[in-house]
Design an enzyme around this catalytic site. Structure first.
Site, short mmCIF file in Angstrom:
data_model
loop_
_atom_site.label_atom_id
_atom_site.label_comp_id
_atom_site.label_asym_id
_atom_site.label_seq_id
_atom_site.Cartn_x
_atom_site.Cartn_y
_atom_site.Cartn_z
N GLU A 10 -0.44 -3.94 7.10
CA GLU A 10 1.27 -4.06 6.72
C GLU A 10 1.67 -5.07 7.87
O GLU A 10 2.61 -4.75 8.04
CB GLU A 10 2.15 -2.93 6.43
CG GLU A 10 3.43 -3.05 5.83
CD GLU A 10 4.37 -2.29 5.65
OE1 GLU A 10 5.12 -2.43 4.93
OE2 GLU A 10 4.07 -0.88 6.32
N LYS A 63 -1.07 -4.57 2.44
CA LYS A 63 0.87 -3.94 2.11
C LYS A 63 1.46 -4.87 2.39
O LYS A 63 1.70 -5.63 3.80
CB LYS A 63 0.95 -2.77 2.71
CG LYS A 63 2.47 -2.91 2.39
CD LYS A 63 2.89 -1.14 2.55
CE LYS A 63 4.19 -0.84 1.67
NZ LYS A 63 4.44 0.71 2.09
#
Length: 295
Positions: A177, A213
């Protein structure tokens, strides 16, 4: 190796990821939004008990189902908790058919080169072994990009892949992420640098796969080549500070990108609601996020 049944569902299933991984820094704000003021607790232990009760209420809700929800990201301490006498990760998969993930980062380091990398993660290998033993499928680790600084972004992506390598070696699926701050004045350029840095490293994975992400891109469809990449199991999106309506609207313009929302999922839920109102609110919210994820 990741559980093949979970992997197949993660790669091909319809739905979105529920981010229930509020940590020490974000828990007071999450509790306040949930209708529990700081006066209701005086220690960290009491605070974590309250947020766990909120998580358990969400997870056990009749509206929290695999029809809409593909996976759930848990806070590390949640792995030690139980729901109805069963570990939370096992409860999610065995009772709900929802894939369990765990947040493994320890928060953000100081800003340098316009990015905030992850802090060191002491005891990571032990945590990964524990998580796998408890039935967790994958992990999530967050860092933040504040501006289009090539040096900073390359360092962030290198760190994410280094941690991801350790996760893969432990037999789990890493969700990397590297969030781009939606308020960055040069967000489009930052996203371009980020994608290039990710693509440059994916080839080093051989036949293995990771997940990503990312902030919802400014340019619609910008991450399609990542979504379709043979080394990427799934690309999910954080709401990043957008309202739920705006996040859903932007998400729906990016086919193949699915939600992994936290605040945008929990908005509107309060401790004071009766079960019927709570379930109805969660059902309506889940339906809107699901619709945007499969658009």
């Amino acid at each position: 190796m990741s559980d093949p049944q979970m992997l197949a569902r993660f790669e091909t299933g319809d739905g979105f990821i529920a981010a229930l991984d509020q940590s020490g820094g974000s828990t007071p704000k999450a509790l306040k939004s949930y209708g529990i003021d700081e006066s209701a607790y005086s220690t960290d232990a009491e605070m974590y008990d309250l947020i766990q009760a909120a998580r358990a209420r969400i997870i056990t809700s009749a509206a929290f189902t695999s029809d809409r929800i593909l996976g759930a990201i848990l806070f590390e301490a949640t792995l030690d908790r139980q729901i109805d006498g069963e570990g939370v990760a096992a409860y999610l998969w065995q009772r709900k058919g929802i894939i369990p993930f765990v947040k493994i980062d320890k928060g953000l380091a100081d800003r340098a080169d316009d990015v905030q990398p992850m802090r060191d993660i002491p005891g990571l290998d032990e945590l990964l072994a524990k998580a796998r033993g408890l039935g967790v499928f994958g992990t999530k680790e967050r860092s933040v990009i504040h501006a289009a600084n090539a040096r900073g972004i390359d360092a962030i992506v290198a760190q994410q892949f280094e941690v991801g390598r350790r996760v893969l070696d432990a037999g789990l699926m890493p969700i990397l992420e590297p969030e781009v701050n939606i308020g960055a004045p040069d967000k489009v350029e930052a996203e371009s640098l980020l994608k290039a840095a990710i693509l440059a490293r994916l080839g080093g994975l051989g036949e293995e796969k990771i997940a990503l992400k990312l902030s919802i891109p400014t340019v619609d469809g910008f991450y399609t080549d990542l979504i379709e990449h043979p080394n990427v199991a799934r690309v999910v999106a954080l709401s990043g500070g957008y309202s739920r309506d705006e996040a859903n609207e932007r998400l729906a313009r990016n086919p193949g990108l699915i939600a992994s929302f936290s605040r945008a999922l929990l908005d509107g839920l309060t401790a004071q609601q009766g079960d019927d109102e709570f379930d109805a609110t969660l059902a309506a919210t889940s339906e809107s996020i699901y619709a945007a994820s499969v658009a």
